[in-house]
Structures are given as structure tokens and as C-alpha cells.
Design a protein around this motif. Structure first.
Motif: not given
Length: 482
Positions: A334-360
């Protein structure tokens, strides 16, 4: 006065092109002896005529570049118009889908969500099956262009951090979009063909190999069988996992790779984080299956890597009903699906770079508390991140959480149970595909849901695919005044 002609021209042109592509499933049905070939012919004529008429009527308004307001409207308008016309074959064919079901299936295809209201796929006409896959393939390449050209320009959800990498498009959106789309298209076609050949060599029938290649590279997840990828358990799951990952990486890196430099791909922080998450969760799921379920390593690892990759990329294939694995895997997925792939790809969801910026941002906040007089700046990929980007990311998270909460409540008010409402809201906004529970879980589909819930989910798929704010801004007075 707000000039709709540039918007109408592009939308009309794309609708006409979509109509022309309906000739492909028409030929498939004609060769296969299915009477539905006439349905695709009729749909193609209607779509081409309407799209062509709109484009011709608006052609005198495309001399200048698009304004910000026109770009917002165009982005949303395309993702409404194409699924609308893409639904025609579903409504007119022997599938005889009702309007809400036809539009749901088409929107799910174009947004690469992969949620389906169709059953009996194994006996369905080949033209309809191919059209579902084609819609996802079109949606996959379309969202790459949107993510690389439009979203950085519109400063949506922190995507402006990639503006320098996605080419300078200010004031010349349309010509640059065409140039970028051209490069991406060839890469996209090559990867799709390679995937199809790999599937075929591993035993898939030619038709299935093509369809699954289209929906793998688009991270869409539509299958030609009710059992989804469960029909092809084994080595094809590894191949699918590889291509789902490739589709989830930034396509601008492939362009740079072809230009002779592999370093940007290798050092990209979101690529590294994405691969690390897949690896760690796969190992965790494998160990869980070994210890709790008594599975063997080879089978547990294969099922783990396939389903983990499928969910985090938003593809939504299911090779097995992972709800039977236990509560921990269900919550993890459930939570894995809310992570998503990389920006500029066909993947969807929140996108992993946003979590990285949030953690930063959190890390800097903690450092400032510890050392009030120190100077700390959040960084991404070694570069300082501006407050404008961080604010945009925070706004995205806020809107996503609020949207999911509101949609969950709204779905529950239509009579859906708690699990179906919450997981349905999450999977629609994140464009994942399957939800949780007996109805919309990996072994079910969305057909039993009431019409009100389906219309809500159609809107949620659109909103989620276009990063929320692109759609929300259209409902503000300032947008239309500007």
C-alpha cells in the motif's frame, strides 16, 4: 481575451491522430474475422473528422508560443479529450460497455492507471485488447513529454528542479515539445520492441508479447488475460521487472546516454534511491515469504521482485494475489505504491525525488535546531534547493494527502467499505491499478463498483496523472482572470 485557438489546435490535432491509429486494431479484427472491425472504422472516422475540424478551425492561432494559462488548459484538455474519444470503440463494440465503463477503461488506459472494469479478457476481440494496450502506450509517452516540457515550465510539485535538464522551453513550448517528443519516441519504440521480442522468445504468443510490451513500457499494466501476468509466471516475470524499471527511469537520461554521456544516469540521486528501495523491499518480501510462508528462495525472490517493481512503478501487473501473503506485505505494498518511480518517466504516484527533497528539508530543519547560528541549505544531487522548489513540493504533498482523504470519504458515502474506499482513492490518485480487498484487489476488478464511485475515480485518475495542481488551478478565478 483568453485565446483558445492554440489549445484547440493541438487538442484537435492529437484527437485526429488518435482516430487514425484506430485503423491498427481495425486491421487486427479484420484479419481475425471479427465483426468489430467496422466499429473501429466508424470510431476512426468520427474521431478524425471532429479532431480535424477543431484543428483546422483553430489553425490561425498558433503563430505565437503558449501562455502559462493556455499551457495549463492544454495539458488537462488533452487528457480529457483523448480518453473521451478513445472510449468510442469500447462503447460501440461487442463489449457493449456502458458510457461510464467505457470512459473509465479509456481514462485508465490513457493515464496508465491499469484499473479495469472489463472481465472475460481471454475471450474478448483482439482489436479491443490491442486498443486498450495502445491507449496505455500513448499515455506513457505522453506523460513523459508533459513531465519533461510542461510541468517544469508550470512549476508544478517541484518539477522545476529538472527544468535545465528538460531543455529550455520558455516561450517556445510547442516547437520544443515536438523536438523532445521526437527523441523520446524513438527510444520508447526501441525499448518496447526489445521488450516484445524478449517476451516472445520466452514463450509468449506474438499477440500477447506485443500487448504486454506496450503496457510494460508504459507502466500501465493492462493484460490480455483475466489472470494478468499470472499466466506467464517464471522467467517472463524477470524480463517484465527489468523493463518496468527501465520505463521508470528518467528518459532524459537515455537521451544523454545516446549523446555519449552515461554519468548523469549513474549519479542521478533519484535513480539510485529508486533502485535501492526496490532492492531492499524485494529482499524483505523474500525473507518474509521464506520465514513465514515457508516458500523457497527462487520462487519467493521472483514473486517478490516482480510484484514490488510492479507496484512501485505503478504498472499494476499481478502474478499472484499478494493479499494472501499476510498483513505485513499488504501494508508494505500500500505504502510502496505511494512512492512511485522517477520524474520524467512513465511511472506515476508521488515520485521518489519528492521524498528525497522532503527528507533534505527535514534534515536541514533538525540541523538548524541543533545549531541555530549555522548556515544549512537543503541539497539535491549536490546542488542547493531553492525555497520555491521546497514550497512547491510541500504543497504537492499537502494536496495529495487532502485529496486522498476527501476522495476516501466521498467513496465511502457511496456505500463502499473502508478498505475499498481508502485503497481505491490511493490507487486512483497514484495511478497504480489494483487496490486492496476482495473487490478491487489484485484478483478482482472495478466492475462491481457503483456508477457514482466510478465517475469519482475517473476524475481522480486524471487529477493524479497530471500532478494534481495542473487540474486544480483551472477551478480558480485568478486563472481565468489572468
Amino acid at each position: 481575451m483568453f485565446d483558445l485557438r492554440p489549445v484547440g489546435y493541438v487538442i484537435g490535432l492529437l484527437v485526429a491522430v488518435l482516430g487514425a491509429t484506430m485503423c491498427i486494431p481495425m486491421l487486427i479484427d479484420l484479419i481475425d474475422g471479427s465483426a468489430d472491425w467496422t466499429v473501429f472504422l466508424q470510431s476512426a472516422v468520427i474521431t478524425v473528422l471532429i479532431g480535424g475540424t477543431i484543428a483546422i478551425a483553430s489553425s490561425n492561432g498558433v503563430e505565437q508560443g503558449l501562455s502559462i494559462q493556455q499551457t495549463f488548459l492544454l495539458t488537462t484538455g488533452v487528457w480529457v479529450a483523448l480518453p473521451l474519444f478513445g472510449a468510442l470503440p469500447f462503447a460501440l463494440s461487442e463489449v457493449d460497455a456502458r458510457i461510464v465503463d467505457a470512459f473509465f477503461e479509456s481514462m485508465s488506459g490513457m493515464t496508465t492507471t491499469g484499473a479495469t472494469v472489463f472481465s472475460g479478457l481471454d475471450e474478448m476481440p483482439k482489436g479491443v485488447l490491442l486498443w486498450r494496450s495502445m491507449l496505455q502506450w500513448f499515455g506513457g509517452i505522453g506523460i513523459i513529454v508533459v513531465a519533461m516540457v510542461f510541468l517544469p515550465e508550470l512549476r508544478i510539485g517541484g518539477m522545476q528542479i529538472f527544468r535545465s535538464e528538460a531543455f529550455d522551453t520558455m516561450g517556445k513550448v510547442l516547437p520544443r515539445a515536438a523536438e523532445i517528443a521526437g527523441r523520446i519516441t524513438w527510444i520508447y519504440i526501441f525499448l518496447t520492441m526489445t521488450c516484445a521480442v524478449a517476451y516472445f522468445l520466452l514463450g509468449m504468443e506474438g499477440f500477447d508479447a506485443i500487448n504486454h510490451a506496450l503496457t510494460t513500457m508504459s507502466t500501465g499494466g493492462f493484460s490480455t488475460h483475466d489472470a494478468s501476468f499470472g499466466k506467464y509466471q517464471g522467467t517472463p516475470e524477470y524480463v517484465a521487472s527489468v523493463f518496468m524499471i527501465l520505463a521508470s527511469l528518467p528518459f532524459v537520461r537515455y537521451i544523454q546516454l545516446l549523446n555519449g554521456t552515461a554519468k548523469p544516469l549513474l549519479v542521478d540521486p533519484q535513480v539510485r534511491a529508486y533502485l535501492v528501495v526496490i532492492f531492499l523491499v524485494t529482499i524483505a518480501m523474500t525473507m518474509f515469504r521464506l520465514i513465514v510462508d515457508g516458500d523457497n528462495f527462487a520462487h519467493g525472490f521472483r514473486e517478490g521482485v516482480f510484484n514490488v517493481t510492479s507496484i512501485i512503478s505503478g504498472t499494476g501487473y499481478a502474478s499472484t494475489d499478494y493479499q494472501e501473503w499476510g498483513q505485513l506485505p499488504v501494508v508494505t505494498f500500500f505504502f510502496l505504491g505511494l512512492i512511485g518511480g522517477c520524474a520524467g518517466s512513465t511511472a506515476c504516484s508521488i515520485k521518489i525525488f519528492r521524498y528525497q527533497l522532503l527528507l533534505a528539508s527535514i534534515r536541514v530543519a533538525v540541523q538548524r535546531i541543533h545549531s541555530p547560528h549555522g548556515v544549512f541549505l537543503p541539497r539535491y544531487g549536490g546542488r542547493p534547493v531553492s525555497q520555491d522548489i521546497l514550497s512547491s513540493v510541500m504543497a504537492f504533498f499537502l494536496f495529495f494527502i487532502v485529496s486522498m482523504g476527501v476522495l476516501s470519504v466521498a467513496l465511502s458515502l457511496t456505500g463502499l467499505d473502508f478498505v475499498t474506499s481508502v485503497s481505491g482513492a490511493a490507487t486512483m490518485l497514484a495511478n497504480i491499478g489494483p487496490g486492496l480487498g476482495d473487490v478491487i484487489g489484485p484478483s478482482g476488478n472495478f466492475q462491481p463498483l457503483n456508477d457514482t464511485a466510478k465517475w469519482m475515480m475517473i476524475g481522480a485518475m486524471l487529477i493524479g496523472r497530471l500532478e494534481l495542481l495542473v487540474v486544480y488551478v483551472l477551478f480558480t478565478l485568478n486563472f481565468w482572470r489572468g
